[in-house]
Design a protein around this motif. Structure first.
Motif, PDB file in Angstrom:
ATOM      1  N   GLY A   1      -5.828  -2.298  -0.670  1.00 25.91           N
ATOM      2  CA  GLY A   1      -5.621  -2.963  -1.977  1.00 25.91           C
ATOM      3  C   GLY A   1      -6.001  -2.647  -3.416  1.00 25.91           C
ATOM      4  O   GLY A   1      -5.265  -3.560  -4.298  1.00 25.91           O
TER       5      GLY A   1
ATOM      6  N   SER B   1      -0.749   0.001  -3.848  1.00 23.56           N
ATOM      7  CA  SER B   1      -1.834   0.547  -4.162  1.00 23.56           C
ATOM      8  C   SER B   1      -2.755   1.129  -2.906  1.00 23.56           C
ATOM      9  O   SER B   1      -1.891   1.343  -2.051  1.00 23.56           O
TER      10      SER B   1
ATOM     11  N   GLU C   1      -5.464   1.710   0.311  1.00 25.88           N
ATOM     12  CA  GLU C   1      -5.133   1.514   1.183  1.00 25.88           C
ATOM     13  C   GLU C   1      -5.727   0.244   1.558  1.00 25.88           C
ATOM     14  O   GLU C   1      -5.937  -0.945   2.851  1.00 25.88           O
TER      15      GLU C   1
ATOM     16  N   THR D   1       0.672  -1.590  -0.015  1.00 26.28           N
ATOM     17  CA  THR D   1      -0.243  -0.055   0.501  1.00 26.28           C
ATOM     18  C   THR D   1       0.786   1.156  -0.052  1.00 26.28           C
ATOM     19  O   THR D   1       1.969   1.073   0.035  1.00 26.28           O
TER      20      THR D   1
END
Length: 427
Positions: free
Chosen positions: A299, A295, A297, A173
């Motif tokens: 996902g 990505s 947070e 992330t």
């Protein structure tokens, strides 16, 4: 630079300077003595891409002794500015490399030829229809994608391993990325990354990971001043902590890998597109590897596969057939594909891609393996940006410079950008 140079090759790979066409180079579509057609072909890239392109062009000239190709290249920023000047003066090169963000601008401005009229010469049936459609504006095929690419975090393998910081995995992330950049800076004594705050591309990945977009389907802004303030506050905080490159380094960025902190050896990583990241291989002694972009947070992936670049033909070329022949060669010829490798991304011609895939070596194999690791994991790409985005890329970096030099707060710069962006998109 090793490799073939055409008789009118006037760019120095060492200088990466896009040359002005001298008297001997010929105007767009000029016919030289003896009935030979002269085509001007320009692109942006690094010396590796230039060397490969020169060899491919030499093969094309060998196959077409009645056509001479005058070539030139530069780093992306210089190329973009030069092409804009040429296009405005009605002197665009016969064949030109184009970015996703330039298609709408140059198509609507009457710069590009309708390639649908060259179907007898230019074959497109082995290109994925969805990918091919990205080169259309108002249902007219103005450009052909040359490769498929995606953004990546390129990193100095030796320096990272020596630091003891765990190497990146299949996903992370933005928060995890930030923690890792801080750790790298602490262990290595230099910033973990090029400051991504200046990059509209990185901002787009961050936005998409949050379920938003850079632009709406109607061509307006897909984000608010609050979104941009949050992004620039995030990157500004990292810069102040020394986790990403300082303003003095970031403002030297010009689109070439040579002038990135990673290319200069002053950072451990750089966010870039996978094909141009090949240029780091010759610059980073410790070797270069590729990791996915961070990505959201939760996902949600923000990166995507897109046409890495396009090739188009000038609407004012004096030799549309010969120009289309060169485009067809670059896209569909197997020998050309073996020479070019993945220097412009993975080939879009599906038969050619399957043919050369097993033989890819070196960094070409690195790119192919990286893309394979992302198959089925990324969201669909956005539609091509509106024409105003080409200018807004520079505005984005300029406004962030005000933040990085502490002349504006993230909020002030964000509101300034939003105002200018809305005006640009309305014009």
């Amino acid at each position: 630079m090793p490799g073939h140079r055409t008789k009118r090759f006037c760019a120095s790979a060492a200088a990466l300077a896009l040359c002005a066409v001298p008297a001997g180079c010929g105007e767009s579509g000029e016919s030289a003595g003896g009935g030979t057609v002269v085509l001007r072909y320009t692109w942006w890239g690094n010396p590796d891409r230039a060397e490969r392109t020169e060899r491919a062009v030499a093969l094309f000239e060998e196959r077409h002794p009645d056509i001479d190709v005058s070539t030139s290249f530069s780093g992306y920023d210089a190329y973009k500015q030069k092409l804009a000047t040429q296009a405005a003066g009605g002197d665009a090169p016969d064949v030109m490399q184009l970015d996703y963000r330039q298609i709408d601008q140059y198509a609507s401005g009457g710069v590009l030829l309708d390639l649908g009229r060259q179907k007898r010469v230019l074959r497109t049936h082995e290109i994925d229809p969805g990918l091919l459609a990205t080169g259309r504006v108002d249902d007219v095929q103005y450009a052909i994608p040359q490769g498929r690419g995606t953004e990546t975090v390129a990193y100095d393998v030796r320096t990272w391993k020596k630091s003891g910081v765990p190497l990146p995995g299949r996903s992370w992330t933005w928060s995890q990325w930030a923690d890792t950049m801080r750790a790298l800076a602490e262990k290595t004594g230099k910033p973990g990354a090029t400051d991504p705050g200046q990059s509209e591309d990185s901002f787009e990945v961050w936005l998409r990971g949050r379920g938003k977009s850079l632009y709406t389907e109607e061509g307006g802004l897909g984000f608010t001043a609050d979104d941009l303030t949050r992004w620039w506050t995030f990157t500004d905080t990292l810069r102040r902590a020394g986790a990403v490159s300082p303003a003095e380094q970031t403002t030297q960025l010009d689109g070439s890998v040579e002038n990135t902190p990673l290319g200069r050896g002053t950072s451990v990583t750089d966010a870039n597109w996978d094909a141009p990241a090949s240029g780091f291989a010759a610059l980073v002694e410790g070797g270069v590897a590729l990791a996915p972009m961070p990505s959201g947070e939760d996902g949600t992936p923000g990166q995507y596969f897109k046409p890495s670049m396009f090739v188009g033909v000038s609407a004012h070329t004096g030799h549309p057939k010969e120009a289309a022949q060169l485009v067809d060669f670059l896209i569909n010829d197997r020998q050309a594909a073996k020479i070019l490798g993945a220097s412009r991304g993975i080939p879009v011609n599906e038969t050619v891609r399957d043919d050369i895939g097993p033989g890819l070596e070196g960094f070409d194999r690195t790119i192919a393996d990286f893309q394979a690791s992302l198959e089925g994991r990324l969201k669909d790409p956005p539609q091509a940006p509106p024409s105003g985005d080409n200018a807004l890329q520079s505005t984005f970096q300029r406004d962030y410079d005000q933040v990085s030099y502490a002349r504006m707060s993230p909020r002030e710069a964000a509101e300034n950008y939003i105002t200018e962006a809305r005006a640009e998109l309305r014009s």
